[in-house]
Design an enzyme around this catalytic site. Structure first.
Site, PDB file in Angstrom:
ATOM      1  N   GLU A   1      38.496  10.927 -53.351  1.00 30.63           N
ATOM      2  CA  GLU A   1      37.562  10.930 -54.469  1.00 30.63           C
ATOM      3  C   GLU A   1      36.143  10.735 -53.942  1.00 30.63           C
ATOM      4  OE1 GLU A   1      40.265   8.917 -58.050  1.00 30.63           O
ATOM      5  OE2 GLU A   1      38.660   7.743 -57.118  1.00 30.63           O
ATOM      6  N   CYS A   2      35.241  11.616 -54.275  1.00 29.14           N
ATOM      7  CA  CYS A   2      33.808  11.444 -54.068  1.00 29.14           C
ATOM      8  C   CYS A   2      33.476  11.173 -52.600  1.00 29.14           C
ATOM      9  CB  CYS A   2      33.293  10.340 -54.986  1.00 29.14           C
ATOM     10  SG  CYS A   2      31.501  10.350 -55.220  1.00 29.14           S
ATOM     11  N   ALA A   3      33.320   9.922 -52.212  1.00 27.81           N
ATOM     12  CA  ALA A   3      33.053   9.599 -50.813  1.00 27.81           C
ATOM     13  C   ALA A   3      34.143  10.145 -49.911  1.00 27.81           C
ATOM     14  CB  ALA A   3      32.919   8.087 -50.642  1.00 27.81           C
TER      15      ALA A   3
ATOM     16  N   SER B   1      37.923  15.751 -54.547  1.00 24.22           N
ATOM     17  CA  SER B   1      36.949  16.139 -55.567  1.00 24.22           C
ATOM     18  C   SER B   1      36.017  14.973 -55.842  1.00 24.22           C
ATOM     19  CB  SER B   1      37.651  16.558 -56.861  1.00 24.22           C
ATOM     20  OG  SER B   1      38.017  15.434 -57.633  1.00 24.22           O
TER      21      SER B   1
ATOM     22  N   LEU C   1      35.881  12.837 -50.442  1.00 26.62           N
ATOM     23  CA  LEU C   1      35.615  14.274 -50.316  1.00 26.62           C
ATOM     24  C   LEU C   1      34.611  14.519 -49.191  1.00 26.62           C
ATOM     25  CD1 LEU C   1      35.250  17.271 -51.194  1.00 26.62           C
ATOM     26  CD2 LEU C   1      33.757  16.427 -53.027  1.00 26.62           C
TER      27      LEU C   1
END
Length: 449
Positions: free
Chosen positions: A337-339, A428, A341
């Site tokens: 998630e986020c970081a 993502s 990714l």
């Protein structure tokens, strides 16, 4: 019976985090077992709450988890505690612009909404730095008479003098609303900020511990702790069972490594509990310092955080980057998630990353992306099947090129897909609270088998 109260404010910046964190620390210093909670999809405040209370900070979000899960989640998190302190979000009545079902609103998932669902009294933190007594009273009167929450008292913040405090107290208490504390202006309890808000407690280490201790001392000296505890104990019993993350099945417990440390501080405690409940052995590792994944790792979860701040250090840990790439290439499930990714990308602001997504580059962006997302899975992955719907949120100031792969992970707008599904890897910008989708954790564990 869960004694509980909600710390709210008329607006952001009024001092909710100062009062809530200080109250948790002050109660804990008295020998009480405190259960810390935060309204909304916030990762940073719960880190300070955990330092203050000595228990994991947990989130209560009616949009992410659904209304029906809030009481069970509170009862689960507060098991064995003497009191639960719940810090609100934004202004008391500020919430999502619409319900998950599509009805327009503006109060859904607000602090007031959560306080009503939990049947908890509210303590309103009022910034009195730029107002005299009667203006403060007028503000309190408006919040006391609006809506359906039970306003149990007020804490005045940033009062300037004894005379200023007395003026405000007299005016507010004339309304029949007790003033339960008054905090003076203090610079030594300020918490540093940067592009996503406060600097996480995990990054500040000893400094954060000292700040939280000062907050506890400030609140203990400035507030009526006995009255606040008595108010929390007026909350009526809650019906229904506590949320249950599950009981691990017998047999092998595959190791799922979860990224932590200063660069990866964003994650919901319940997600790890669900992985354990599904049968995994959850082991934390720090990508800044550990050169190897935990022994026997069969799956990987990399949550949010600040890799952009630590890009050079993450890049220098070549042995770990190689291990992550090899694990993904082996077909082991990888969820990011986020970081996460960004860490799996080819590079971040020019610094080489793991290369699991070899055609993806991440860079800092000029503005913040923030908000709830009602998403649908557009390809099968290790956490969702095509067509399944989830509620998540975005919270980042970076972008990737490309924004999605040929097999995207999710879609929530006409602008197109988001994220990447590559084999058993899904990455993502979407953050998920798996209490609402426990099958995500179960599928991830099943993939390791």
């Amino acid at each position: 019976m869960v004694a509980r109260l909600v710390v709210a404010a008329p607006a952001s910046g009024s001092g909710k985090t100062t009062v809530a964190t200080g109250l948790m620390a002050a109660f804990a210093a008295r020998g009480l077992t405190v259960s810390p909670h935060k309204v909304g999809p916030d990762y940073i405040d719960p880190g300070y709450h955990a330092l203050a209370a000595g228990r994991p900070g947990r989130n209560l979000d009616a949009w992410l988890s659904g209304e029906d899960l809030l009481v069970p989640l509170l009862k689960h998190g507060a098991a064995g505690a003497d009191v639960a302190v719940i810090e609100g979000v934004m202004g008391l009545y500020d919430g999502a612009t619409g319900r998950p079902g599509g009805d327009s609103g503006g109060e859904f998932a607000s602090t007031a909404h959560v306080a009503r669902l939990l049947d908890a009294p509210v303590v309103l933190v009022v910034d009195a730095s730029s107002a005299a007594g009667r203006s403060v009273a007028a503000l309190v009167h408006g919040f006391a008479s609006y809506g359906e929450v039970r306003l149990g008292g007020v804490v005045l913040n940033r009062v300037g003098s004894d005379a200023h405090e007395a003026m405000c107290r007299e005016a507010v208490e004339a309304l029949g609303v007790p003033v339960l504390g008054a905090l003076r202006r203090r610079d030594d309890v300020a918490k540093p900020s940067r592009h996503l808000g406060l600097v996480p407690a995990a990054e500040r280490s000893a400094e954060a511990v000292a700040t939280v201790a000062r907050l506890g001392e400030l609140v203990a000296a400035s507030c009526d702790l006995d009255a606040l505890l008595a108010l929390a104990r007026t909350a009526p019993p809650l019906t229904g069972a506590a949320w249950d993350p599950g009981t691990p099945p017998p047999g092998e417990r595959p190791v799922i490594a979860v990224a932590g440390g200063p660069a990866f501080t964003f994650g919901y405690t319940e997600n790890e509990e669900l992985l354990a409940g599904a049968g995994a052995e959850v082991v934390r590792f720090d990508p800044l310092r550990d050169e190897k994944l935990p022994a026997g790792t069969r799956g990987l979860v990399i949550g949010g955080g600040f890799p952009e701040v630590y890009a050079a250090e993450l890049s220098e840990n070549v042995p770990l980057r190689a291990e992550v790439a090899a694990l993904a290439a082996s077909g082991a499930p990888v969820y990011a998630e986020c970081a996460g990714l960004l860490y799996l990308a080819r590079d971040l602001d020019g610094a080489p990353m793991c290369g699991v997504l070899p055609d993806v580059s991440g860079v800092m962006a000029p503005r913040l992306t923030l908000g709830y997302r009602a998403a649908v899975a557009i390809n099968d992955s290790v956490v969702a099947r095509t067509g399944e719907r989830v509620r998540g949120h975005e919270f980042h100031r970076t972008t990737t090129t490309p924004a999605h792969g040929s097999r995207g992970a999710w879609q929530w707008s006409p602008a197109g897909p988001e994220g990447f599904v590559r084999g058993a890897c899904v990455a993502s910008y979407l953050h998920l609270h798996w209490a609402a989708t426990p099958w995500s954790a179960r599928r991830l564990v099943e993939e390791t088998r």
